[in-house]
Design an enzyme around this catalytic site. Structure first.
Site: not given
Length: 320
Positions: A33, A35
């Site tokens: 991922d 953020d």
């Protein structure tokens, strides 16, 4: 040819090429991922990162840094990555329209006068494919390839300022990506007395990014946060329209080989559920101070433990 059919053909071709390249040896695909995992941005803007330190950090200082990052990201998106033109035409990855690209020489091509826009027909898909090719070219060049040193210096200063504020989160995550790219890991093996020991092992490692944000800003973030040396433009996926589970399925098809293992690292529920469905190990990032699953903190030893729990010490099978 329908877009979904073409995407399937592209995936099949990539999978065949990958299988031939990595026929021998173990391969680990790290699915990241972005953020609040590899970078911090949302938690700077809303103050939650600083608030977790119970008054030790200046919340407003973090908010101002986040706003500066937002401005740089949007400016770069619009000025060099066609975002103002293609914002409403998000695709899950840059090569998703490659079947429409006729290979035309784009030197001197005027992207502002080619009439790109609705409807979403084949003619406009060709124009969008041209833009995707130009974006890939700019990504490969890197910031130093088309910006003067003064501009790059401003970005570096913000990076260093943010890294200091976040106690090395950005540089630590980047270093971890570099370590993953080097192909070294800790493998857990059972000893004679029933305990487990870790031993160093060597394998091919690939970093893939699956972000819930739209594709173009995600590519720009990779550049600004200095991740582009470890994540190629072809390994960036946007789950904005299709969801993370669909992206994970594409990634599995693309890297379809008996000796491949997958490991998902992120902070959200969606990638957690998708990893669980795929029966892949999931490492949840926790940004709170003192936690081990954060940056700095996460180690290859920890990742090796998660991989060993799911895959054991033998080559992984085709489970899903």
């Amino acid at each position: 040819m329908g877009e979904s059919t073409a995407t399937s053909i592209i995936t099949d071709q990539k999978a065949k090429g990958f299988a031939e390249k990595y026929l021998d040896g173990k391969v680990t695909v790290y699915i990241w991922d972005m953020d609040e995992t590899l970078i911090l941005l949302k938690s700077l803007l809303n103050g939650t990162y600083a608030e977790a330190f119970n008054g030790v950090k200046n919340v407003q200082e973090g908010v101002e840094m986040g706003k500066m990052w937002e401005k740089y990201i949007l400016d770069l998106c619009d000025d060099y990555f066609f975002y103002e033109q293609i914002e409403n035409y998000n695709k899950p990855f840059l090569s998703s329209l490659s079947q429409y690209d006729d290979g035309r020489d784009l030197l001197g091509y005027d992207f502002n006068q080619d009439g790109f826009g609705p409807p979403d027909d084949d003619a406009n898909k060709i124009k969008l494919a041209y833009r995707h090719r130009a974006i890939a070219h700019n990504y490969k060049k890197g910031l130093n390839g088309f910006f003067d040193q003064e501009m790059v210096k401003q970005w570096d200063e913000l990076y260093n300022m943010t890294d200091k504020y976040t106690e090395g989160w950005l540089s630590s995550a980047r270093t971890f990506l570099e370590e993953c790219s080097a192909g070294k890991e800790e493998t857990y093996v059972a000893s004679a007395d029933g305990t487990t020991d870790s031993v160093a092992s060597k394998s091919q490692h690939i970093n893939v990014l699956v972000t819930s944000g739209s594709l173009i800003p995600s590519l720009v973030k990779c550049l600004l946060f200095q991740l582009d040396n470890f994540i190629t433009h072809g390994n960036v996926y946007s789950s904005w329209d299709v969801g993370k589970l669909q992206c994970f399925r594409w990634i599995k098809e693309r890297f379809n080989c008996p000796n491949v293992r997958f490991c998902v690292i992120g902070d959200g529920w969606e990638e957690c559920e998708a990893a669980e469905f795929m029966r892949w190990p999931f490492i949840k990032i926790d940004p709170r101070p003192g936690c081990n699953h954060r940056f700095p903190g996460l180690t290859l030893r920890t990742v090796g433990f998660y991989l060993s729990v799911v895959y054991g010490n033998s080559d992984p099978g085709d489970d899903v």
